[in-house]
Design a protein around this motif. Structure first.
Motif, short mmCIF file in Angstrom:
data_model
loop_
_atom_site.label_atom_id
_atom_site.label_comp_id
_atom_site.label_asym_id
_atom_site.label_seq_id
_atom_site.Cartn_x
_atom_site.Cartn_y
_atom_site.Cartn_z
N PHE A 61 0.69 -1.15 -0.17
CA PHE A 61 0.15 0.04 -0.12
C PHE A 61 0.89 1.26 -0.01
CE2 PHE A 61 0.85 1.73 3.96
CZ PHE A 61 1.32 0.64 4.81
N GLY A 65 -5.61 6.03 0.42
CA GLY A 65 -6.80 6.96 0.08
C GLY A 65 -7.47 6.73 -1.27
N ALA A 69 -2.99 3.48 -6.19
CA ALA A 69 -3.01 1.90 -6.78
C ALA A 69 -1.76 1.04 -6.35
CB ALA A 69 -3.02 1.91 -8.40
N LEU A 99 -9.28 -1.48 -5.57
CA LEU A 99 -8.08 -1.18 -4.59
C LEU A 99 -8.48 -1.55 -3.13
CD1 LEU A 99 -8.27 2.64 -5.55
CD2 LEU A 99 -6.48 0.95 -6.15
N CYS A 101 -7.62 -0.87 -0.10
CA CYS A 101 -7.19 0.15 0.91
C CYS A 101 -8.79 0.77 1.29
CB CYS A 101 -6.21 1.30 0.75
SG CYS A 101 -6.71 2.57 -0.50
#
Ligand code: FES
Length: 127
Positions: A61, A65, A69, A99, A101
């Motif tokens: 990561f 936010g 990517a 994604l 996250c």
């Protein structure tokens, strides 16, 4: 939510492809490390990335936010939510990239390949 995961680097090493229908069966029969292939439980208030981290896994990561990517995963089975504001182009999203996250599992079971940021298509997006 039960998640079965596989590290993209394993596909690279073994010459497997994301399109392989029996990807996870092959992974079960290969002698893989538990960080490369395994299962984890994601709680309802956790994004997929948080779930992996809270169970002790170190998935890639950066921004956390939706803007870089680095945390991208490929969905083999199930569905993950995707906020409106994100970096993933529609054509990649249509092919099953998400994604982790800020993506929350919305199906009871998931199968994902994580660490797909090394794919050529995603390389351009990585900030
Ligand atoms: Fe940057 Fe997920 S960590 S988009």
């Amino acid at each position: 939510v039960r998640v079965e995961f596989l590290d993209y680097e394993v596909l690279d090493d073994y010459g497997w492809s994301l399109d392989d229908g029996d990807l996870f069966r092959k992974a079960s029969h290969a002698d893989l490390d538990e960080s490369e292939h395994g299962r984890l439980l994601v709680q309802p208030d956790e994004s997929l990335l948080e779930g992996a981290e809270n169970r002790g896994f170190g998935w890639p990561f950066s921004c956390r936010g939706g803007a870089c990517a680095n945390c991208a995963v490929y969905l083999v089975e199930g569905e993950i939510s995707q906020p409106a504001n994100h970096i993933m182009p529609d054509d990649l999203a249509d092919r099953g990239f998400r994604l982790s996250c800020n993506g929350y599992p919305v199906s009871d079971e998931l199968r994902v390949v994580f660490n797909v940021k090394h794919l050529d298509e995603l390389d351009d997006l990585i900030l």
